[in-house]
Write a protein that holds these residues in place. Structure first.
Motif, PDB file in Angstrom:
ATOM      1  N   LEU A  15       0.733  -1.148  -0.015  1.00 34.18           N
ATOM      2  CA  LEU A  15      -0.250   0.034   0.055  1.00 34.18           C
ATOM      3  C   LEU A  15       0.841   1.193   0.013  1.00 34.18           C
ATOM      4  N   TYR A  16       0.337   2.333  -0.674  1.00 36.47           N
ATOM      5  CA  TYR A  16       1.147   3.514  -0.721  1.00 36.47           C
ATOM      6  C   TYR A  16       0.069   4.592   0.086  1.00 36.47           C
ATOM      7  N   LYS A  17       0.692   5.451   1.021  1.00 29.28           N
ATOM      8  CA  LYS A  17      -0.089   6.159   1.568  1.00 29.28           C
ATOM      9  C   LYS A  17      -0.393   7.373   0.658  1.00 29.28           C
ATOM     10  N   THR A  18      -1.570   8.069   0.393  1.00 30.93           N
ATOM     11  CA  THR A  18      -1.824   9.200  -0.276  1.00 30.93           C
ATOM     12  C   THR A  18      -1.326  10.307   0.441  1.00 30.93           C
ATOM     13  N   ILE A  19      -0.581  11.410   0.010  1.00 30.03           N
ATOM     14  CA  ILE A  19      -0.128  12.517   0.534  1.00 30.03           C
ATOM     15  C   ILE A  19      -1.213  13.640   0.558  1.00 30.03           C
ATOM     16  N   ASN A  20      -1.949  13.351  -0.502  1.00 26.76           N
ATOM     17  CA  ASN A  20      -3.181  14.331  -0.658  1.00 26.76           C
ATOM     18  C   ASN A  20      -2.808  15.709  -1.277  1.00 26.76           C
ATOM     19  N   ILE A  21      -1.765  15.400  -2.188  1.00 24.75           N
ATOM     20  CA  ILE A  21      -1.463  16.375  -3.089  1.00 24.75           C
ATOM     21  C   ILE A  21      -1.380  15.725  -4.811  1.00 24.75           C
ATOM     22  N   TYR A  22      -2.516  16.542  -5.405  1.00 27.42           N
ATOM     23  CA  TYR A  22      -2.540  15.998  -6.993  1.00 27.42           C
ATOM     24  C   TYR A  22      -2.500  17.070  -7.689  1.00 27.42           C
ATOM     25  N   ARG A  23      -2.444  16.213  -9.165  1.00 23.92           N
ATOM     26  CA  ARG A  23      -2.349  17.303 -10.048  1.00 23.92           C
ATOM     27  C   ARG A  23      -3.271  16.797 -11.346  1.00 23.92           C
ATOM     28  N   PHE A  24      -3.905  17.636 -11.722  1.00 21.75           N
ATOM     29  CA  PHE A  24      -5.082  17.053 -12.799  1.00 21.75           C
ATOM     30  C   PHE A  24      -5.295  17.993 -14.072  1.00 21.75           C
ATOM     31  N   THR A  25      -5.160  17.499 -15.144  1.00 19.99           N
ATOM     32  CA  THR A  25      -5.369  18.361 -16.404  1.00 19.99           C
ATOM     33  C   THR A  25      -6.703  18.767 -16.637  1.00 19.99           C
ATOM     34  N   ALA A  26      -6.949  19.724 -17.428  1.00 20.25           N
ATOM     35  CA  ALA A  26      -8.095  20.498 -17.639  1.00 20.25           C
ATOM     36  C   ALA A  26      -8.955  19.315 -18.352  1.00 20.25           C
ATOM     37  N   GLU A  27      -8.663  18.684 -19.190  1.00 24.01           N
ATOM     38  CA  GLU A  27      -9.385  17.561 -19.831  1.00 24.01           C
ATOM     39  C   GLU A  27      -9.927  16.676 -18.702  1.00 24.01           C
ATOM     40  N   THR A  28      -9.234  16.058 -17.698  1.00 24.95           N
ATOM     41  CA  THR A  28      -9.799  15.061 -16.930  1.00 24.95           C
ATOM     42  C   THR A  28     -10.698  15.925 -16.197  1.00 24.95           C
ATOM     43  N   LEU A  29     -10.228  17.073 -15.457  1.00 21.85           N
ATOM     44  CA  LEU A  29     -11.288  17.732 -14.518  1.00 21.85           C
ATOM     45  C   LEU A  29     -12.566  17.875 -15.202  1.00 21.85           C
ATOM     46  N   GLN A  30     -12.789  18.285 -16.841  1.00 19.28           N
ATOM     47  CA  GLN A  30     -13.955  18.672 -17.215  1.00 19.28           C
ATOM     48  C   GLN A  30     -14.630  17.423 -17.606  1.00 19.28           C
ATOM     49  N   SER A  31     -14.064  16.361 -17.964  1.00 16.90           N
ATOM     50  CA  SER A  31     -14.681  15.190 -18.470  1.00 16.90           C
ATOM     51  C   SER A  31     -15.051  13.996 -17.516  1.00 16.90           C
ATOM     52  N   GLN A  32     -14.173  14.138 -16.320  1.00 17.07           N
ATOM     53  CA  GLN A  32     -14.366  12.847 -15.445  1.00 17.07           C
ATOM     54  C   GLN A  32     -14.598  13.590 -14.072  1.00 17.07           C
ATOM     55  N   LEU A  33     -13.615  14.304 -13.718  1.00 15.59           N
ATOM     56  CA  LEU A  33     -13.936  14.703 -12.136  1.00 15.59           C
ATOM     57  C   LEU A  33     -15.177  15.386 -11.862  1.00 15.59           C
ATOM     58  N   LEU A  34     -15.269  16.593 -12.534  1.00 15.26           N
ATOM     59  CA  LEU A  34     -16.491  17.586 -12.186  1.00 15.26           C
ATOM     60  C   LEU A  34     -17.741  16.845 -12.619  1.00 15.26           C
ATOM     61  N   GLY A  61       8.491   8.864  -1.037  1.00 15.29           N
ATOM     62  CA  GLY A  61       8.834   8.133   0.214  1.00 15.29           C
ATOM     63  C   GLY A  61      10.208   8.839   0.890  1.00 15.29           C
ATOM     64  N   ASP A  62      10.939   9.177  -0.172  1.00 18.55           N
ATOM     65  CA  ASP A  62      12.213   9.671   0.423  1.00 18.55           C
ATOM     66  C   ASP A  62      12.284  11.101   0.902  1.00 18.55           C
ATOM     67  N   LEU A  63      11.256  11.797   0.745  1.00 14.72           N
ATOM     68  CA  LEU A  63      11.021  13.274   1.052  1.00 14.72           C
ATOM     69  C   LEU A  63      10.271  13.703   2.279  1.00 14.72           C
ATOM     70  N   ASN A  64      10.421  14.790   2.777  1.00 13.21           N
ATOM     71  CA  ASN A  64       9.806  15.091   4.132  1.00 13.21           C
ATOM     72  C   ASN A  64       8.262  15.731   3.918  1.00 13.21           C
ATOM     73  N   TRP A  65       7.445  15.192   4.593  1.00 14.78           N
ATOM     74  CA  TRP A  65       6.001  15.557   4.505  1.00 14.78           C
ATOM     75  C   TRP A  65       5.483  14.863   5.742  1.00 14.78           C
ATOM     76  N   PHE A  66       4.415  15.587   6.349  1.00 12.65           N
ATOM     77  CA  PHE A  66       3.387  14.871   7.102  1.00 12.65           C
ATOM     78  C   PHE A  66       1.948  15.225   7.224  1.00 12.65           C
ATOM     79  N   GLU A  67       1.021  14.598   7.267  1.00  9.73           N
ATOM     80  CA  GLU A  67      -0.428  14.843   7.407  1.00  9.73           C
ATOM     81  C   GLU A  67      -0.674  15.211   9.043  1.00  9.73           C
ATOM     82  N   ILE A  68      -1.201  16.330   9.434  1.00  7.71           N
ATOM     83  CA  ILE A  68      -1.712  16.557  10.558  1.00  7.71           C
ATOM     84  C   ILE A  68      -2.877  16.680  11.165  1.00  7.71           C
ATOM     85  N   ASP A  69      -3.288  15.567  11.548  1.00  8.26           N
ATOM     86  CA  ASP A  69      -4.685  15.282  11.941  1.00  8.26           C
ATOM     87  C   ASP A  69      -4.926  15.507  13.414  1.00  8.26           C
ATOM     88  N   SER A  70      -3.842  15.040  14.159  1.00 12.98           N
ATOM     89  CA  SER A  70      -3.971  14.936  15.681  1.00 12.98           C
ATOM     90  C   SER A  70      -2.963  15.678  16.419  1.00 12.98           C
TER      91      SER A  70
END
Length: 265
Positions: A173-192, A229-238
């Motif tokens: 499993l790979y933890k999602t860091i919750n930072i994404y990149r989306f193209t205009a086409e994907t946003l308009q045709s799928q995500l929205l 995974g080799d970079l510094n980050w953390f999700e702060i919930d608590s």
């Protein structure tokens, strides 16, 4: 500079931050500081340094505090705000849906407002060969929450909520860091369209990960996974998460890159 023309970003920062109380009794979670730098300010710094020119922020709890601190510009980057009046009973997908007009205007980065990260996470995501992609890291004992399984081409096969290290013993499993990149086409045709179906259908408590998972499986969204995974980050919930982030980003003793579990297990 972004390599794919991604000069816009959306930050989801409307939540109550109940697990960080009493620290969030008077301020929103996104203004909690790690060594004097607010979580939101860190995100804005990294975005501006990577050439992002316009950022929209979905605010809810203590929205006045966020707008009062940052106003309409930050280091040459235009800021705008989308207010949620129902933040107490809605999920991140609802916040994203509220910003649908901003998303419809073109390619965009999407960030959750509770992730403290170094600039390299963002630059690696922007340089990815995948047009649509999300930053991830191998699951470790310190990490819980949404996670992805990957296919042989390094793309998300499935996104799952509420995962932990014991789940990764069954399959990687790979933890999602919750930072994404989306193209205009994907946003308009799928995500929205999927956001509309979900929110108009009444699922106001849905999370962004559920929207993405629904698109990956039957509709074929090809979401690349960028291993950070080799970079510094953390999700702060608590409060405990905040303490871990403070150790990771301690200025007097910078943490070595990666291996979160070995550093703090």
């Amino acid at each position: 500079m972004p390599t794919t023309g991604t000069h816009r970003a959306l930050i989801l920062a409307a939540g109550l931050g109940t697990r960080l109380r009493p620290l969030t009794a008077d301020v929103p979670k996104t203004l909690i500081k790690v060594h004097g730098v607010a979580i939101l300010e860190n995100a804005l710094r990294q975005l501006a340094s990577c050439g992002v020119r316009e950022t929209a922020i979905v605010v809810g709890y203590r929205s006045d505090a966020v707008e009062g601190v940052y106003g309409d510009h930050f280091r040459g980057m235009r800021l705008s705000y989308v207010r949620s009046d129902v933040f107490e009973r809605t999920g991140s997908a609802y916040s994203m849906w509220l910003a649908r007009d901003f998303l419809a205007a073109g390619s965009c980065l999407l960030l959750e407002g509770d992730v403290f990260f170094e600039r390299a996470v963002l630059t690696r995501l922007l340089r990815s060969e995948h047009p649509d992609a999300g930053a991830v890291a191998p699951m470790s004992p310190l990490l819980t929450g949404s996670a992805a399984t990957l296919d042989e081409r390094g793309r998300a096969r499935e996104l799952r909520l509420n995962q932990k290290m014991s789940d990764a013993l069954v399959e990687p499993l790979y933890k999602t860091i919750n930072i994404y990149r989306f193209t205009a086409e994907t946003l308009q045709s799928q995500l929205l369209p999927e956001l509309d179906r979900t929110i108009v259908g009444g699922a106001h408590g849905a999370y962004v990960e559920q929207i993405l998972s629904a698109l990956i499986r039957p509709q074929g969204l090809q979401l690349g996974a960028v291993d950070c995974g080799d970079l510094n980050w953390f999700e702060i919930d608590s409060v405990e998460d905040l303490r871990i982030a403070e150790r990771i980003f301690a200025p007097e003793q910078p943490a070595p890159e990666g291996q979160l579990a070995e550093r703090f297990a």
